[in-house]
Design an enzyme around this catalytic site. Structure first.
Site: not given
Ligand code: PBG
Length: 331
Positions: A201, A255
């Site tokens: 992330k 992400k």
């Protein structure tokens, strides 16, 4: 010399001649089975609220959330991920694990109404619940205290599983978060609860509209670069992903998605577990904004985004366009 010899015998355009041929040789398909819809539920509102930077997406009441999930089930979407917007926030984000916290109430109600027809994923973090907006609790020097935060994540995991979450998705990027919540789940009788780790992330500016959706402003103009990844790095993602798998992650996530297709592709080549990719709020909002200006065809650009994420190697795509895509796929 015949004209033929001036050209290679193989003429790739033959395979693009008709729509039926193109469909027949298509290497990648996107199915509703690949899609997960992110949903927001807000405490203390009577009507669903529009989110201006995420056209078509709402902060739901418990009632409107149920209606939305019902319509997603009818469309064949297999999963939703829930985010809560609490009425009040505090230093440690305590409503994140309160059994009467808004996400726990939503999980309970959805599980009671729909059983296993819909997979319920709970984002596991405290940023929506803390007054300072960070993903963990702060030490006296103002930095996020990793290990103290893990204690809190453990309580959230158990509260979410107790309430009916099928999958916990830790998104705070604390070191050791996966093994910590795996132990907490196993020792509270939740050994069937799946962990979807937000492993890679990035500290991305593409989360802007999401922060409007959950009313988060990071204190003192702060950011998350002390725990989320530097977007210059690819190899670091593989370290994170492999560490999470060895700690017990059942699935891993990259992400954002579209700006990180290289990360998805590399992860696909190196690990065997299901890979999810989060087509984040900014990626969705850019398409919607351009569409609203008449600058591009929003439906076909959205599908191009999603197909590219699939082609890069994602098995699961979390996207605000889940319902839109299902409607396009199913006609
Ligand atoms: C953290 C979390 C965030 C998103 C998903 N989980 C915000 C952040 O890390 O700042 C962003 C998702 C999006 O932009 O769509 N709870």
């Amino acid at each position: 010399m015949s004209t033929n010899s001036q050209f290679p015998k193989r003429r790739p355009r033959r395979l693009r001649r008709t729509s039926a041929i193109r469909r027949m040789v298509s290497e990648t398909q996107i199915s509703v089975d690949d899609l997960v819809a992110p949903l927001f539920v807000r405490e203390g509102i009577k009507e669903p609220q529009k989110i201006s930077s995420l056209p078509g997406i709402y902060q739901h009441t418990l009632e409107s959330l149920k209606i939305e999930v019902d319509s997603l089930i009818k469309r064949g979407i297999p999963g939703v991920i829930l985010f809560g917007v609490p009425k009040s926030k505090d230093e440690i984000g305590s409503s994140a694990w309160d059994p009467d916290g808004v996400v726990q109430l939503a999980l309970k109600e959805l599980k009671e109404s729909f059983g296993d027809e819909m997979t319920l994923i709970a984002d596991l973090c405290v940023d929506e619940y803390t007054s300072h907006g960070h993903c963990g609790i702060l030490s006296s020097d103002g930095t996020v205290d990793n290990d103290a935060t893990l204690e809190i994540y453990n309580q959230i995991a158990v509260a979410q599983a107790d309430a009916g979450a099928d999958i916990c998705a830790p998104s705070g990027m604390m070191d050791g978060q996966v093994s910590s919540i795996r132990n907490a789940l196993d020792s509270s009788g939740h050994n069937q609860t799946i962990i979807l780790a937000y492993s890679a992330k990035y500290a991305s500016s593409l989360y802007g509209p999401f922060r409007d959706a959950v009313d988060v402003i990071i204190k003192d103009g702060g950011d998350r670069r002390g725990y989320q990844q530097n977007h210059a790095n690819l190899r670091e993602s593989l370290i994170e992903i492999k560490a999470d798998i060895s700690e017990g992650a059942d699935m891993v996530m990259v992400k954002p998605a579209l700006a990180y297709l290289d990360v998805i592709a590399r992860a696909r080549a190196e690990v065997e577990v299901p890979i999810a990719a989060y087509h984040v709020s900014g990626e969705y909002a850019m398409v919607k904004a351009a569409q609203a200006n008449g600058w591009l065809d929003g439906d076909s650009v959205m599908m191009e985004h999603l197909l590219s994420i699939k082609r890069a190697g994602a098995d699961i795509i979390l996207t605000y366009a889940a319902k839109q895509a299902a409607e396009i796929i199913q006609g």
